[in-house]
Design a protein around this motif. Structure first.
Motif, PDB file in Angstrom:
ATOM      1  N   ALA A 174       8.697   6.980  -8.848  1.00 43.54           N
ATOM      2  CA  ALA A 174       8.542   5.543  -9.194  1.00 43.54           C
ATOM      3  C   ALA A 174       7.274   5.111  -9.234  1.00 43.54           C
ATOM      4  O   ALA A 174       6.406   5.943  -8.480  1.00 43.54           O
ATOM      5  N   ILE A 175       6.667   4.329  -9.902  1.00 43.17           N
ATOM      6  CA  ILE A 175       5.569   3.540  -9.740  1.00 43.17           C
ATOM      7  C   ILE A 175       6.021   2.178  -9.214  1.00 43.17           C
ATOM      8  O   ILE A 175       6.721   1.332  -9.743  1.00 43.17           O
ATOM      9  N   VAL A 176       5.083   1.922  -8.284  1.00 43.93           N
ATOM     10  CA  VAL A 176       5.559   0.633  -7.506  1.00 43.93           C
ATOM     11  C   VAL A 176       4.354  -0.232  -7.441  1.00 43.93           C
ATOM     12  O   VAL A 176       3.044   0.166  -7.184  1.00 43.93           O
ATOM     13  N   ALA A 177       4.314  -1.461  -7.469  1.00 44.48           N
ATOM     14  CA  ALA A 177       3.583  -2.498  -7.356  1.00 44.48           C
ATOM     15  C   ALA A 177       3.742  -3.418  -6.543  1.00 44.48           C
ATOM     16  O   ALA A 177       5.021  -3.933  -6.416  1.00 44.48           O
ATOM     17  N   GLU A 178       2.833  -3.869  -5.581  1.00 43.95           N
ATOM     18  CA  GLU A 178       3.352  -5.038  -4.702  1.00 43.95           C
ATOM     19  C   GLU A 178       1.873  -5.834  -4.461  1.00 43.95           C
ATOM     20  O   GLU A 178       0.714  -5.249  -4.541  1.00 43.95           O
ATOM     21  N   VAL A 179       1.965  -7.102  -3.797  1.00 44.40           N
ATOM     22  CA  VAL A 179       0.672  -7.830  -3.453  1.00 44.40           C
ATOM     23  C   VAL A 179       0.539  -7.720  -1.853  1.00 44.40           C
ATOM     24  O   VAL A 179       1.284  -7.790  -1.100  1.00 44.40           O
ATOM     25  N   ARG A 180      -0.766  -7.305  -1.588  1.00 45.54           N
ATOM     26  CA  ARG A 180      -1.317  -7.153  -0.203  1.00 45.54           C
ATOM     27  C   ARG A 180      -2.272  -8.426   0.001  1.00 45.54           C
ATOM     28  O   ARG A 180      -3.357  -8.559  -0.713  1.00 45.54           O
ATOM     29  N   ALA A 181      -2.021  -9.167   0.893  1.00 51.32           N
ATOM     30  CA  ALA A 181      -3.087 -10.195   1.311  1.00 51.32           C
ATOM     31  C   ALA A 181      -3.522 -10.110   2.849  1.00 51.32           C
ATOM     32  O   ALA A 181      -2.904  -9.217   3.703  1.00 51.32           O
ATOM     33  N   ALA A 182      -4.543 -10.862   3.406  1.00 49.37           N
ATOM     34  CA  ALA A 182      -5.178 -10.693   4.628  1.00 49.37           C
ATOM     35  C   ALA A 182      -4.514 -11.785   5.350  1.00 49.37           C
ATOM     36  O   ALA A 182      -4.811 -12.534   5.900  1.00 49.37           O
ATOM     37  N   SER A 183      -3.195 -11.155   6.032  1.00 49.59           N
ATOM     38  CA  SER A 183      -2.552 -11.842   6.990  1.00 49.59           C
ATOM     39  C   SER A 183      -1.364 -11.187   7.702  1.00 49.59           C
ATOM     40  O   SER A 183      -1.262  -9.791   7.341  1.00 49.59           O
ATOM     41  N   GLY A 184      -0.918 -11.374   8.760  1.00 54.72           N
ATOM     42  CA  GLY A 184       0.090 -10.495   9.474  1.00 54.72           C
ATOM     43  C   GLY A 184      -0.649  -9.215   9.988  1.00 54.72           C
ATOM     44  O   GLY A 184      -1.654  -9.112  10.443  1.00 54.72           O
ATOM     45  N   ASN A 185       0.166  -8.203   9.598  1.00 56.08           N
ATOM     46  CA  ASN A 185      -0.276  -6.818  10.176  1.00 56.08           C
ATOM     47  C   ASN A 185      -1.452  -6.495   9.232  1.00 56.08           C
ATOM     48  O   ASN A 185      -2.210  -5.364   9.417  1.00 56.08           O
ATOM     49  N   ASP A 186      -1.664  -7.145   8.194  1.00 58.65           N
ATOM     50  CA  ASP A 186      -3.004  -6.639   7.181  1.00 58.65           C
ATOM     51  C   ASP A 186      -4.207  -7.691   7.514  1.00 58.65           C
ATOM     52  O   ASP A 186      -4.944  -7.795   6.512  1.00 58.65           O
ATOM     53  N   ALA A 187      -4.161  -8.443   8.565  1.00 56.67           N
ATOM     54  CA  ALA A 187      -5.280  -9.290   8.948  1.00 56.67           C
ATOM     55  C   ALA A 187      -6.529  -8.634   8.404  1.00 56.67           C
ATOM     56  O   ALA A 187      -7.583  -9.482   7.881  1.00 56.67           O
ATOM     57  N   ALA A 188      -6.871  -7.552   8.812  1.00 55.59           N
ATOM     58  CA  ALA A 188      -8.037  -6.962   8.541  1.00 55.59           C
ATOM     59  C   ALA A 188      -8.470  -6.111   7.354  1.00 55.59           C
ATOM     60  O   ALA A 188      -9.258  -5.424   7.330  1.00 55.59           O
ATOM     61  N   THR A 189      -7.455  -6.311   6.504  1.00 57.78           N
ATOM     62  CA  THR A 189      -7.688  -5.719   5.299  1.00 57.78           C
ATOM     63  C   THR A 189      -8.990  -5.821   4.670  1.00 57.78           C
ATOM     64  O   THR A 189      -9.736  -7.083   4.801  1.00 57.78           O
ATOM     65  N   CYS A 190      -9.476  -4.732   3.747  1.00 54.86           N
ATOM     66  CA  CYS A 190     -10.827  -4.905   3.118  1.00 54.86           C
ATOM     67  C   CYS A 190     -10.640  -5.772   1.725  1.00 54.86           C
ATOM     68  O   CYS A 190     -11.562  -6.314   1.412  1.00 54.86           O
ATOM     69  N   ALA A 191      -9.477  -5.532   1.150  1.00 52.56           N
ATOM     70  CA  ALA A 191      -9.252  -6.348  -0.111  1.00 52.56           C
ATOM     71  C   ALA A 191      -8.019  -6.831  -0.293  1.00 52.56           C
ATOM     72  O   ALA A 191      -7.026  -5.923   0.194  1.00 52.56           O
ATOM     73  N   GLU A 192      -7.787  -7.921  -0.936  1.00 53.75           N
ATOM     74  CA  GLU A 192      -6.373  -8.483  -1.382  1.00 53.75           C
ATOM     75  C   GLU A 192      -6.284  -8.268  -2.759  1.00 53.75           C
ATOM     76  O   GLU A 192      -7.191  -7.785  -3.812  1.00 53.75           O
ATOM     77  N   GLY A 193      -5.127  -8.146  -3.338  1.00 56.22           N
ATOM     78  CA  GLY A 193      -4.545  -7.871  -4.477  1.00 56.22           C
ATOM     79  C   GLY A 193      -3.324  -7.212  -4.871  1.00 56.22           C
ATOM     80  O   GLY A 193      -2.643  -6.928  -3.867  1.00 56.22           O
ATOM     81  N   VAL A 194      -3.331  -6.698  -6.027  1.00 57.18           N
ATOM     82  CA  VAL A 194      -1.897  -5.924  -6.280  1.00 57.18           C
ATOM     83  C   VAL A 194      -2.253  -4.429  -6.154  1.00 57.18           C
ATOM     84  O   VAL A 194      -3.026  -3.657  -6.605  1.00 57.18           O
ATOM     85  N   LEU A 195      -1.615  -3.877  -5.243  1.00 54.45           N
ATOM     86  CA  LEU A 195      -1.584  -2.512  -4.848  1.00 54.45           C
ATOM     87  C   LEU A 195      -0.567  -1.664  -5.750  1.00 54.45           C
ATOM     88  O   LEU A 195       0.639  -2.016  -5.696  1.00 54.45           O
ATOM     89  N   VAL A 196      -1.135  -0.560  -6.349  1.00 57.84           N
ATOM     90  CA  VAL A 196      -0.077   0.111  -7.150  1.00 57.84           C
ATOM     91  C   VAL A 196      -0.118   1.612  -6.541  1.00 57.84           C
ATOM     92  O   VAL A 196      -1.135   2.224  -6.104  1.00 57.84           O
ATOM     93  N   TYR A 197       1.151   2.273  -6.507  1.00 58.36           N
ATOM     94  CA  TYR A 197       1.250   3.479  -5.686  1.00 58.36           C
ATOM     95  C   TYR A 197       2.613   4.230  -6.662  1.00 58.36           C
ATOM     96  O   TYR A 197       3.524   3.690  -6.900  1.00 58.36           O
ATOM     97  N   ARG A 198       2.400   5.549  -6.345  1.00 61.05           N
ATOM     98  CA  ARG A 198       3.204   6.430  -6.862  1.00 61.05           C
ATOM     99  C   ARG A 198       4.534   6.845  -5.497  1.00 61.05           C
ATOM    100  O   ARG A 198       4.005   6.740  -4.666  1.00 61.05           O
ATOM    101  N   VAL A 199       5.850   6.975  -5.838  1.00 59.41           N
ATOM    102  CA  VAL A 199       6.446   7.388  -4.912  1.00 59.41           C
ATOM    103  C   VAL A 199       7.485   8.402  -5.375  1.00 59.41           C
ATOM    104  O   VAL A 199       7.870   8.651  -6.488  1.00 59.41           O
ATOM    105  N   ASN A 200       7.757   9.614  -4.380  1.00 62.73           N
ATOM    106  CA  ASN A 200       8.542  10.797  -4.914  1.00 62.73           C
ATOM    107  C   ASN A 200       9.591  10.870  -3.768  1.00 62.73           C
ATOM    108  O   ASN A 200       9.204  11.275  -2.692  1.00 62.73           O
TER     109      ASN A 200
END
Length: 412
Positions: free
Chosen positions: A317-343
């Motif tokens: 499957a191909i998955v898309a989700e929004v990652r933002a600088a909050s919670g456990n991701d408060a230190a992230t370098c970039a916000e936006g729509v992250l896309v990844y493969r799952v097998n």
């Protein structure tokens, strides 16, 4: 097993029946329709099937040999000293290295649906042999590892009622000469060990420095919940550990700047359900509104989509989700729509999840990110990418003031 810290991208070497049952103990280290088509029921058309792969990423069923992470998991922390070393840190200090931080990580990640409650036993239990006798290391000899577990449980027996807990953390004196911090891992028992009327199926052996690696116990507890290692282990120590997912998801690196679990993992663990997953089932294109993965859940029935999935085959499957600088991701370098493969047929450590880089020509946060080339992987407004050879295209159409993102996902 956690991967060792590699800030420069180069591997750094390091990361009631006792008796007969203990002596035989053996350890083994998973066209869009006009409106969004939501996956329904426990699986749905985009829920990949669970396979025989170790820590399979399949979602259609739950592996009942692992505790389902809903509610509270009680964990005992047992502190082990050795005759060749006098502890410098106290059990209370070592417990504070990991809790309440680990509990808070899972509370945020699960939207309050899961927590780990630690029960530290505030004393040292003395092992019968010197720390150097066990030859503790990352790729540990099976017989010596078994001997360590046998001695540790025997040392604590009588002082710990193991029957009260669903998880055991065996915490070694970090200053003992034979303790290797790279050896921290979950040990799965091929035969459950009966102690105090309880069956011990898995134990976390902790050999961390004081202070420890960030999120290291959350990473190991993730394995207890059937999550796979997402890092890439270089051959003969040559290469980078983080080429699969970079800083995204602590199962790739406990040092990652965006350590919140992937939305796919939250779906697998039951923290998201099918109502919060938009499933692309046919050719064409359609718009979807996604709220950031880290956004708190609204009280009651929160059905806002947080995950967008296109099935690409029997196990992919191909998955898309929004990652933002909050919670456990408060230190992230970039916000936006992250896309990844799952097998779901790829085992732990083999790359069951792989992030698709939305900006392959650039990188971000050198010196801070574990893998700068993927630190800026998310797409921004007006950007798009096509995942080849799967024929899935993701385009970010807009971002609302309230934080929701509009995303188009199409299948060729």
């Amino acid at each position: 097993m956690v991967r060792p810290q590699t800030p420069t991208g180069v591997e750094r070497p390091r990361l009631r029946r006792l008796g007969a049952m203990l002596t035989s103990l053996c350890a083994i280290a998973a066209t869009l329709v006009a409106g969004p088509a939501r996956a329904v029921g426990p699986g749905g058309p985009c829920a990949l099937p669970r396979s025989e792969a170790h820590h399979s990423e399949g979602i259609d069923t739950w592996n009942s040999s692992y505790p389902r992470p809903l509610g509270r998991l009680d964990a005992v922390m047992v502190f082990l000293s050795f005759p060749d070393s006098r502890p410098v840190a106290t059990p209370a200090q070592l417990a504070a290295d990991h809790f309440p931080g680990t509990a808070r990580f899972f509370e945020r990640a699960s939207y309050g649906r899961f927590t780990v409650r630690a029960h530290p036993v505030n004393r040292w239990f003395r092992m019968p042999r010197p720390s150097t006798a066990y030859r503790i290391q990352r790729d540990w000899d099976g017989e010596l590892r078994t001997a360590y577990l046998r001695d540790a449980i025997a040392a604590a027996h009588g002082g710990v009622d193991f029957g009260r807990y669903g998880l055991v953390y065996l915490v070694a004196d970090p200053d003992a000469p034979g303790v290797d911090s790279d050896a921290t891992k979950v040990v799965n028992l091929d035969r459950p060990l009966e102690v105090d009327g309880a069956e011990l199926r898995r134990v976390v052996t902790v050999f961390e420095h004081h202070p420890p690696d960030r999120n290291v116990l959350a990473h190991e507890t993730g394995h207890v919940l059937d999550l796979p290692d997402l890092y890439h282990r270089p051959t003969e120590g040559k290469g980078d550990w983080d080429t699969h997912v970079g800083d995204w998801d602590l199962m790739g690196s406990q040092f990652g700047l965006a350590s919140d679990p992937f939305g796919w993992h939250k779906w697998k663990l039951g923290w998201l359900d099918a109502r919060q997953v938009d499933c692309v089932t046919s050719r064409g294109g359609g718009l979807h509104t996604l709220v950031p993965l880290e956004a708190p859940m609204r009280a009651g029935q929160d059905q806002r989509a947080r995950l967008l999935v296109a099935r690409t085959g029997p196990a992919g499957a191909i998955v898309a989700e929004v990652r933002a600088a909050s919670g456990n991701d408060a230190a992230t370098c970039a916000e936006g729509v992250l896309v990844y493969r799952v097998n779901s047929e790829t085992p732990s450590g083999g790359g069951p999840v792989q992030v698709v880089d939305g900006h392959p020509g650039t990188q971000a946060c050198p010196g801070e990110a574990v893998y700068p080339p993927l630190a800026d992987a998310p797409l921004g407004v007006g950007e798009s990418l096509t995942v080849k050879p799967d024929g899935v295209r993701v385009t970010v159409q807009g971002r609302a003031p309230g934080g929701a993102w509009t995303v188009r996902m199409s299948k060729e």
